[in-house]
Design an enzyme around this catalytic site. Structure first.
Site, mmCIF file in Angstrom:
data_model
loop_
_atom_site.group_PDB
_atom_site.id
_atom_site.type_symbol
_atom_site.label_atom_id
_atom_site.label_comp_id
_atom_site.label_asym_id
_atom_site.label_seq_id
_atom_site.Cartn_x
_atom_site.Cartn_y
_atom_site.Cartn_z
ATOM 1 N N GLY C 70 -81.737 -104.701 -38.913
ATOM 2 C CA GLY C 70 -81.219 -105.384 -40.132
ATOM 3 C C GLY C 70 -81.206 -106.902 -39.813
ATOM 4 N N SER C 71 -80.511 -107.476 -40.510
ATOM 5 C CA SER C 71 -80.663 -109.123 -40.627
ATOM 6 C C SER C 71 -80.751 -109.940 -39.399
ATOM 7 C CB SER C 71 -79.462 -109.403 -41.455
ATOM 8 O OG SER C 71 -79.345 -110.924 -41.258
#
Lengths: 392, 412, 144
Positions: C70-71
């Site tokens: 993810g981020s």
């Protein structure tokens, strides 16, 4: 990891505290991945450095220093709508460091277009996967502090996605269903990211249009359910003229199929299936392209957003300017929609039910808005929802 | 050329007169070039946005197309034009001329184009992908996307790109086909190129020698800037009408020489050395050092961010000569960011103007300019031909120094 | 069959050194610190971890999961979390995402990767885990 004399000096602190810190970080980072050396980067794309992300003595020196390479930056808010937490003074500090206020999560739509094969450093999972996959540029999945250590020294450790072998596909995804709009690509990315993890997926069998909007959604979703930094689409992206080329002559480690059922399942999974009455419709994660804003304008022209619904359209400052010049900003505003340049999360008051066309938003938002329900679907369906007030 | 049922319907006028006219143009072009069929495109980019090049005929044509119900089917962006959009009053462009220009722009907007007004549309949201079929006019931009991105377009004219944008298709021939993208001439770059203007000089020199061929540049460093290649592409297009080059290691289709030439031998080998570089600088200067200049032009092709940053650095705290206009050209989109970042204020504090919808190569000399200095060979070509000025060609820094001192070749 | 008090030793590669111990929090799936970890409270977030672990504090715990995802804000979030006093005792990943590498190097959290057995299967939430990241060993004491 091998260091040149100059790098060695910086490591020993002979080029100042900041470079010493940066060089020590990059050396540890590179050693973990058995990088042989540091290589030069051309440019960087970063978040604005926040004091929370650094040791305070490093941060104090950092904000008074010049970065070594041209550096663009992520979203900085929307001064026009008073949606920003960065004061003009603070922005000035960053500008003095040499950071361009590109102010978007999608800088590839506004001036940041690195060349095929060039070495760069980029944060923002949705952006760096685009730069790697679509442009053929080469960047790690950078984070804080590696992006700043790179920008300060102009270097990054040579491993992983910077090397030819690190760009080899591992997972083959056979796409056996028609993808009819960009949100279907979000669903595909969400499905494949969960399987690929931090490996390199290769998509085969994708037919129909794949362009900016599709890539935007696909990459953002891959880097949400997974940690994908690079993907290949056979016959479409520059490093994958064939399946063989994408896997560099080797066999895939794993093969999966994405059919009609998987598509429906991924879409279902991204909605929480709460009430049909929606109070927020949020599009633009990653930021909307001018084509998407034109589509929205066509759909809302002469109509009104339903009472009690807020329509947020997130885009690049430059593209908002284009929309204004074309008169579509006016069309959208007359219909009751807002075009803004923020990332909505954290700026909206707590919504009850949100409709979005972004898998990334639908995935992350529940943690920030635990009591909110979400609907995921195409841009067209979301706009219809904004006009009728109901998800159908 | 084969037409499918829908194409046929359009050609018979079943989707209105505007579409019919556009289809007629595409069919005529396709037949000339023996195209097998029409293929879908995902964007078009148009030149002839300038009143200077469209004239009243162009305006009438567009306005007729609107009446006939034409509208762009795909993302269509626009080249720069003959005036500065928001500042024409301040800069004293004649009002009658401005009105014509604005009428031309209005017509394009009614057809559904995005008012990018730049020759670098790939920087402002119209960035095709590798292998994508598009229909672009503007020789520098189409050459850039063929070369650097590996998108596919022919050297379209204003008319063919317009019609392709309306239909959403283009005839399938030329650079849309694999076999025509093969490299044919090897350019061995034997000198270090330090400035964007060096790339512009090389493009001008080589373009003259390779007209009608696909040059393959070897020994260009991997970390070459995008704007340097942009300068190279622009110059190749001006002197040699080259729509595509290969740059080994950068062009996606040319990771190696073998791939660029598809395992064939080059038809020809050309060396580009220090001598050719210096010759080109001399060749593009019509006057000697010491001559007074009254116009300095930067931003051909429209400057990228990093070039505006460099210009700001060179002009920081300086004043340009009272008798010189220094016009720095970029796109409005890049301008909006450079303004927030502070570059524009620094540049304009020197007395220079940052122009963001304009190109002197498609404008008229309303201001009595006689001698122009520029860092672009393309601009030297059109400056002499269109503006009717004597031209001087040098590095960005030399041009800025000339703008400050008022004289060519004087160090500041 | 494992029994309470039984010890299992895993060998892997220490990437950030140090010796630490604590009770395990085990996630079977990959984790994004952005939205998965609230750096102001040290707690795990909704939508990212199984419902029974939402709100669990990672302070002093050995956090075990397959890999990060993810981020890219993740590195900064772990760092900030640790700055706020909620540092986990150690992190065990099977593969190391560069975003996690950022976080653990900057926060000096002892970290071991590439173990000889799948840590997400062998270790269960609540087990007592001793991590020696200098030598790449993990000693697990089963609690049930």
């Amino acid at each position: 990891m091998y260091l040149t004399n100059e790098e060695e000096k910086a490591y020993k602190g002979e080029s100042g505290l900041l470079k010493e810190w940066a060089m020590k970080f990059l050396t540890k980072f590179g050693d973990i991945y058995s990088a042989e050396k540091l290589i030069k980067i051309d440019t960087a794309f970063t978040f604005l450095p926040t004091p929370q992300a650094f040791e305070s003595e490093i941060y104090e020196v950092l904000i008074k220093s010049k970065l070594a390479v041209p550096t663009h930056c992520h979203i900085t808010g929307d001064p026009e709508r008073n949606l920003t937490r960065v004061t003009p003074d603070r922005l000035k500090t960053f500008v003095d460091m040499g950071i361009s206020l590109t102010s978007t999560c999608a800088p590839y739509m506004c001036g940041y277009c690195p060349t095929n094969g060039s070495h760069i450093s980029s944060v923002e999972s949705s952006c760096l996967v685009y730069l790697n996959s679509v442009f053929g540029a080469r960047t790690h999945r950078e984070s804080f502090p590696s992006i700043i250590a790179s920008a300060v020294t102009g270097k990054t450790p040579y491993f992983g996605l910077h090397t030819d072998e690190g760009r080899k596909g591992n997972l083959l995804v056979n796409v056996e269903t028609e993808l009819s709009n960009p949100s279907d690509y979000d669903a595909l990315g969400y499905f494949a990211g969960g399987i690929a993890g931090i490996d390199v997926p290769v998509f085969k069998g994708v037919t129909g249009r794949v362009g900016l909007e599709e890539f935007k959604g696909l990459g953002a979703a891959l880097a949400t359910s997974g940690g994908v930094g690079l993907y290949h689409v056979v016959g479409v992206t520059p490093e994958a003229p064939s399946v063989k080329a994408a896997f560099q002559g080797d066999k895939p480690e794993e093969t999966v199929t994405f059919g009609k059922d998987e598509l429906e399942e991924a879409k279902e999974h991204l909605s929480t299936h709460g009430p049909e009455e929606v109070d927020y419709v949020i599009l633009g994660c990653p930021h909307l392209s001018i084509t998407e804003l034109m589509q929205v304008a066509d759909l809302v022209k002469g109509k009104k957003v339903h009472e009690g619904v807020s329509l947020w359209l997130l885009t690049v400052p430059m593209i908002r300017w284009q929309a204004e010049q074309m008169g579509i900003r006016d069309t959208i505003q007359k219909a009751g929609g807002n075009i803004t340049t923020v990332c909505w999360s954290g700026y909206t008051p707590t919504p009850k039910v949100v409709a979005t066309d972004s898998a990334k938003e639908a995935h992350y938002a529940p943690a920030h808005y635990p009591k909110t329900d979400f609907w995921f679907g195409s841009l067209e369906k979301c706009i219809n929802t904004a006009l009728t007030g109901r998800w159908r | 050329m084969y037409l499918n049922k829908e194409d046929e319907k359009i050609l018979r006028g079943e989707q209105g007169l505007g579409n019919q006219k556009a289809m007629e143009v595409l069919v005529a072009i396709g037949d000339i070039f023996d195209a097998e069929k029409l293929i879908k495109i995902s964007s078009s980019h148009l030149s002839s946005v300038a009143y200077e090049s469209s004239g009243d005929t162009g305006i009438s044509f567009l306005e007729r197309m609107i009446i006939d119900g034409a509208h762009f089917k795909v993302l269509t962006t626009l080249n720069p034009h003959s005036i500065e959009y928001d500042r024409w009053k301040e800069l004293a462009f004649p009002e009658a001329y401005v009105k014509k220009q604005l009428r031309n722009i209005e017509a394009y907007k009614k057809l559904g184009a995005v008012g990018t007004f730049t020759c670098t549309p790939f920087l402002v949201g119209n960035c095709p992908r590798y292998g994508e079929h598009v229909s672009w006019a503007e020789s520098s931009a189409l050459s850039y996307i063929n070369t650097v991105i590996g998108a596919r377009t022919n050297r379209e004219s204003a008319l063919s790109a317009l019609c392709a944008g309306i239909i959403g298709k283009t005839p399938y021939y030329g650079f849309h086909l694999n076999e025509n993208r093969k490299g044919t001439v090897l350019i061995d770059v034997k000198t270090v190129l330090k400035h964007s203007s060096d790339y512009s000089a090389m493009g001008y020199n080589i373009g003259k020698k390779v007209e009608g061929k696909v040059p393959v540049f070897n020994n260009i460093p991997q970390n070459v800037k995008g704007y340097d290649i942009n300068a190279l592409c622009a110059a190749l297009a001006v002197s040699g009408a080259v729509p595509m080059s290969h740059i080994i290691g950068i062009t996606p289709e040319a990771p190696t020489l073998e791939k660029a030439f598809r395992n064939d031998n080059p038809e020809e080998k050309i060396t580009f050395d220090r001598v050719e570089l210096e010759e080109t600088y001399e060749d593009r200067c019509m006057k000697e050092s010491g001559i007074e200049i009254d116009l300095a032009v930067l931003g051909c092709p429209h400057y990228w961010y990093d070039q505006l940053a460099e210009t700001a650095r060179l002009l920081n705290g300086k004043k340009i000569h009272k008798d010189v206009d220094l016009w720095v050209n970029t796109s409005s989109s890049i301008m909006t960011v450079a303004k927030r970042t502070g570059y524009i204020d620094i540049i304009e504090a020197s007395g220079a103007k940052v122009m963001c919808s304009y190109c002197p190569a498609v404008a008229r000399n309303f201001f009595g300019w006689k001698t122009m200095a520029t860092d672009s060979t393309k601009q030297t070509f059109y400056g002499h031909g269109v503006l009717g000025v004597d031209v001087l060609f040098g590095t960005t820094e030399q041009v800025i120094n000339a703008a400050i001192s008022g004289k060519w070749g004087v160090k500041v | 069959m494992t029994k309470k008090g039984m010890k299992i030793v895993l060998n892997g590669r220490g990437v950030v050194g140090g010796v630490a111990e604590g009770n395990a929090i085990v996630l079977k799936k990959s984790l994004s610190f952005w939205s998965g970890l609230n750096p102001q409270t040290g707690t795990l977030g909704r939508g990212q971890v199984p419902p029974e672990l939402v709100g669990e504090n990672i302070k002093g715990k050995v956090l075990v999961y397959p890999f990060g995802k993810g981020s890219t804000a993740g590195g900064a979030i772990l760092f900030w979390n640790c700055k706020n006093g909620f540092a986990p005792a150690a992190i065990i990943n099977q593969k190391l995402d560069t975003v996690v590498a950022n976080g653990v190097i900057a926060s000096k959290v002892p970290t071991i990767i590439e173990l000889d057995q799948d840590p997400c299967q062998v270790i269960e939430t609540g087990d007592f885990v001793k991590v020696d990241a200098d030598n790449g060993t993990v000693e697990v004491t089963k609690t049930e």
